[in-house]
Design an enzyme around this catalytic site. Structure first.
Site, PDB file in Angstrom:
ATOM      1  N   CYS A  25     -32.416 -62.549 -46.307  1.00  0.00           N
ATOM      2  CA  CYS A  25     -32.120 -63.979 -46.160  1.00  0.00           C
ATOM      3  C   CYS A  25     -33.380 -64.801 -46.388  1.00  0.00           C
ATOM      4  O   CYS A  25     -34.460 -64.259 -46.617  1.00  0.00           O
ATOM      5  CB  CYS A  25     -31.543 -64.274 -44.780  1.00  0.00           C
ATOM      6  SG  CYS A  25     -32.744 -64.129 -43.439  1.00  0.00           S
ATOM      7  N   CYS A  28     -36.463 -64.014 -44.373  1.00  0.00           N
ATOM      8  CA  CYS A  28     -37.271 -62.900 -44.889  1.00  0.00           C
ATOM      9  C   CYS A  28     -38.235 -63.407 -45.961  1.00  0.00           C
ATOM     10  O   CYS A  28     -39.403 -63.014 -46.010  1.00  0.00           O
ATOM     11  CB  CYS A  28     -36.374 -61.822 -45.498  1.00  0.00           C
ATOM     12  SG  CYS A  28     -35.109 -61.167 -44.388  1.00  0.00           S
ATOM     13  N   ASP A 439     -43.886 -86.580 -81.534  1.00  0.00           N
ATOM     14  CA  ASP A 439     -44.862 -86.551 -82.608  1.00  0.00           C
ATOM     15  C   ASP A 439     -44.067 -86.591 -83.926  1.00  0.00           C
ATOM     16  O   ASP A 439     -42.915 -86.169 -83.966  1.00  0.00           O
ATOM     17  CB  ASP A 439     -45.688 -85.266 -82.507  1.00  0.00           C
ATOM     18  CG  ASP A 439     -46.656 -85.110 -83.653  1.00  0.00           C
ATOM     19  OD1 ASP A 439     -47.342 -86.087 -83.971  1.00  0.00           O
ATOM     20  OD2 ASP A 439     -46.703 -84.010 -84.245  1.00  0.00           O
ATOM     21  N   ASP A 638     -46.496 -80.219 -81.525  1.00  0.00           N
ATOM     22  CA  ASP A 638     -46.652 -78.864 -82.067  1.00  0.00           C
ATOM     23  C   ASP A 638     -47.499 -77.964 -81.180  1.00  0.00           C
ATOM     24  O   ASP A 638     -47.722 -76.808 -81.503  1.00  0.00           O
ATOM     25  CB  ASP A 638     -47.210 -78.905 -83.496  1.00  0.00           C
ATOM     26  CG  ASP A 638     -48.609 -79.514 -83.544  1.00  0.00           C
ATOM     27  OD1 ASP A 638     -49.192 -79.737 -82.473  1.00  0.00           O
ATOM     28  OD2 ASP A 638     -49.104 -79.761 -84.655  1.00  0.00           O
ATOM     29  N   ASP A 642     -51.448 -81.899 -80.347  1.00  0.00           N
ATOM     30  CA  ASP A 642     -50.899 -82.748 -79.288  1.00  0.00           C
ATOM     31  C   ASP A 642     -51.137 -82.183 -77.889  1.00  0.00           C
ATOM     32  O   ASP A 642     -50.520 -82.636 -76.924  1.00  0.00           O
ATOM     33  CB  ASP A 642     -49.393 -82.932 -79.508  1.00  0.00           C
ATOM     34  CG  ASP A 642     -49.083 -83.466 -80.892  1.00  0.00           C
ATOM     35  OD1 ASP A 642     -49.653 -84.507 -81.261  1.00  0.00           O
ATOM     36  OD2 ASP A 642     -48.301 -82.841 -81.613  1.00  0.00           O
TER      37      ASP A 642
END
Length: 753
Positions: A25, A28, A439, A638, A642
């Protein structure tokens, strides 16, 4: 690797992955994360309840990490490879599923007859010695069922107790244990209990153990479907490769292929590992990588990617990346890491769940005290029923599973569509994007410009202008420069050597060719160098209006002409931008190109606004400007020029080539070149976040409403007190509901609107 070397293995830049045991759960999850974070040198920890794994960043040896998990009361082992772990985990899950079903059947085979007996006869009380004997036998049978079918609950509860904590097992263990102990006290010593409270609850203990096991079994089965994406990716890789050695072809296992090996691939076969074609030509189906159905033509010098399908020709290629270095292996690793990461909405749920179980234990104690002091007769019976029901119904399993299940399926769904999401936070943020910045070159356009017109003045002809221009641009890496060089080569023009070459980012290039000083660049570049271009401005404007990029050429300080280059717009860019705008997202184009060319392209594809003539180093500043206006910005580029803007954006989308899958600057890598991947990624993100919210809402509502009803708030009004067996069924199936809802994402079709 020796045992000593293994124990000294360190975590450096790479993350370590651990397979966990005994995790049941969200409580844990919290304890394991705290235990791992307490180890010296650990930077971050993410535990995934959905697939029982932990991802750790930092500097500590593996054995220390494993021991810290064991000290917290759980099991752990290192995951050496995702593929191996997936196979082992799948096999273990199958066995676990069958074991749970057997345990469920055993418990229900006792519990159901007992429930039916109670419903038909209504006689569950100890009223005679004969009843004591009969129920004593049933009590021992129930104990056997609890030991055989529920042993894992009680062991887990005991470990939690030893570690001064509580989890799902604690609630089930206490609830069923109290019901059984009370029932045995009534059987053995009925006289110490008021006559009206001399009823037994063996059916509750057996039924709860059976129903919770059934719920866990169904959860295991449903959970297996969430990792379908990883299974599919692993299943793509062929098992063997045809390696050419000493002029002979031999089949070797994929793990035995080495960098530099020459491999033959025939039509219809899968490419075993990444490499470069050295002989032959073919077409390759790369849909597994990019999501694009159209085959890609390949020839000598081109790269092929492992697990893609060779279609038409036979080729020989040299292996360049094998094992964990292949594109497929990196994709699998990236998807796995993303599935293990948590968006902020999930971390909130984990924090709540981590304090939930201790809170429930307190509520159960308060419930027992209220019923014992204020409840009607038989008070003890009512007290036991209410407290046990609270313990059973309150397990926060659904809460802990709500986020990781949806993230696993969502990230997997994205990978199937050629979209690699780096982490859960990017998945969440993508759903909030209000502005997408694109871009131009290689994003909206194809990225392979072509020379469309040449205008020469001052006594030069086109050929001379192109030769001098191409000679200078041959030293440049810019796509526009390559277009000029390609045009010269297509005309068989011999290029000259360049001296004193210099590139000025965002402006142009300059250098000496055949004794002439040559400049190529934009209008500002010419002005900065005092070049008179008045006679060429109208030519440049006309080219720009036709979405061409005009580049001025000057020779020995005199204007020599214009070379205009056009980069074709991708076929589906307009449709993709239209989809974004329909979703209420503002679309902006960011380019270093001149304004007229940029606006001409923007008009063709439907972009809302344009930032033109922006230098690469200023792109990130434009993103900041938008963020200051309150926009949640997605930047698409790309991944190289950028990079600063991609890193600055709320979500960076890098358009990949199909093999560069580790673009560090981007949050999302788009494996295909199509701009359609951007709205696809945002759609998947929104659907996943909506799914997480549905799961969290359901889990919160279940626990918020379930606990008061279990405690008996309805009893004074309508005389209803929830049966512990019903609570057990509700608790078990709440987790199944969450997992099933997450799996709905697998069935949703992502695509163009």
């Amino acid at each position: 690797m020796s045992a000593d070397m293994h124990s000294d293995k360190k975590i450096n830049a790479e993350q370590i992955q651990l397979a966990l045991e005994g995790v049941s759960c969200a409580g844990c999850v919290s304890r394991i994360e705290k235990a791992l974070q307490a180890v010296d040198g650990i930077e971050s920890v993410a535990v995934n309840l959905a697939d029982r794994t932990a991802q750790v960043d930092g500097t500590a040896n593996v054995e220390t990490l494993i021991q810290s998990v064991k000290d917290a009361g759980y099991g752990a082992s290192e995951i050496q490879s995702v593929e191996q772990h997936q196979e082992e985990a799948e096999e273990l899950e199958k066995k676990h599923y069958k074991t749970l079903l057997r345990k469920c059947f055993l418990a229900l085979s006792l519990g159901i007859p007992l429930i039916l007996w109670g419903l038909i006869t209504g006689d569950m009380a100890i009223a005679s010695v004969k009843a004591q004997v009969a129920w004593g036998v049933i009590g021992m049978l129930t104990l056997a069922v609890m030991v055989i079918s529920g042993r894992h609950f009680y062991i887990g509860a005991w470990k939690s107790f030893l570690n001064h904590s509580a989890n799902m097992d604690s609630l089930i263990g206490i609830g069923t244990g109290v019901a059984w102990i009370y029932s045995m006290v009534v059987v053995l010593f009925p006289f110490i209990v008021p006559e009206e409270a001399r009823a037994v609850y063996f059916e509750a203990s057996a039924m709860i153990v059976g129903l919770v096991n059934l719920g866990l079994a169904l959860e295991v089965r449903a959970r297996g479907k969430t990792s379908q994406a990883i299974k599919k990716l692993i299943g793509l890789q062929p098992k063997t490769a045809k390696v050419v050695r000493d002029d002979k072809e031999i089949d070797v296992l994929i793990d035995a292929v080495q960098v530099g090996d020459i491999i033959r691939v025939r039509p219809g076969e899968k490419v075993p590992v990444d490499g470069e074609i050295i002989e032959g030509a073919t077409s390759v189906d790369e849909s597994m990588l990019t999501g694009e159905p159209m085959p890609v033509q390949k020839q000598v010098g081109d790269e092929v990617v492992g697990a893609t399908i060779n279609q038409t020709g036979t080729v020989l290629y040299r292996a360049t990346r094998v094992g964990a270095e292949t594109a497929l292996a990196q994709i699998i690793q990236m998807v796995k890491q993303a599935q293990n990461s948590k968006p902020s909405i999930g971390r909130l749920a984990d924090k709540i769940a981590s304090v939930f179980v201790p809170t429930v234990l307190l509520i159960a104690v308060v419930t027992a005290l209220v019923w014992f002091n204020l409840g009607p007769e038989p008070r003890i019976a009512f007290m036991l029923t209410a407290a046990t029901t609270v313990l059973i119904i309150a397990c926060p399993c659904a809460l802990g599973l709500a986020t990781p299940m949806s993230v696993m399926v969502g990230v997997g769904k994205a990978a199937e569509n050629g979209i690699l999401i780096r982490n859960g936070e990017a998945l969440q943020k993508s759903s909030h994007i209000t502005t997408v910045v694109l871009d131009k070159t290689g994003t909206i356009t194809v990225g392979r410009p072509e020379v469309t017109s040449i205008v020469a003045v001052n006594g030069l002809d086109e050929g001379q202008l192109l030769r001098l221009s191409a000679s200078l641009e041959h030293s440049s890496e810019h796509p526009l420069a390559q277009a000029i060089v390609k045009s010269a080569m297509n005309r068989d023009i011999k290029l000259s050597k360049v001296k004193l070459f210099k590139a000025i980012a965002g402006h142009g290039v300059q250098g000496q060719v055949d004794g002439h000083y040559v400049l190529i660049g934009n209008e500002k570049f010419m002005q900065d160098n005092s070049i008179d271009i008045d006679d060429l401005v109208s030519v440049a404007q006309k080219a720009a209006e036709q979405a061409q990029t005009p580049m001025y050429v000057a020779i020995d300080k005199l204007a020599a002409g214009i070379v205009a280059v056009s980069d074709p717009i991708k076929e589906d860019s307009k449709d993709a931008i239209s989809r974004l705008k329909k979703d209420g997202i503002r679309v902006i184009m960011l380019t270093g190109d001149n304004r007229m060319t940029a606006e001409a392209i923007a008009k063709q594809v439907g972009v809302d606004s344009v930032f033109a003539q922006v230098l690469p180093e200023h792109k990130s500043a434009k993103v900041v400007e938008l963020q200051k206006q309150g926009e949640c910005v997605g930047m698409v580029g790309d991944g190289i020029n950028d990079a600063p803007a991609l890193a600055q954006a709320d979500v960076g989308f890098a358009i990949g080539t199909g093999t560069d899958v580790a673009m560090e600057s981007a949050d999302v890598t788009l494996m295909r070149g199509s701009l359609q991947s951007v709205p696809d990624a945002i759609e998947i993100s929104r659907l996943t976040l909506r799914n997480i919210k549905q799961n969290l809402f359901g889990a919160f509502v279940y626990n918020t409403l379930g606990i008061p009803i279990a405690a008996g708030v309805l009893y004074p009004f309508i005389g209803v007190l929830l049966n512990p067996v019903i609570a057990g069924a509700a608790m078990a199936f709440s987790s199944v509901t969450v997992v099933s809802n997450a799996n709905r994402l697998r069935l949703i079709k992502i695509g163009r609107k």
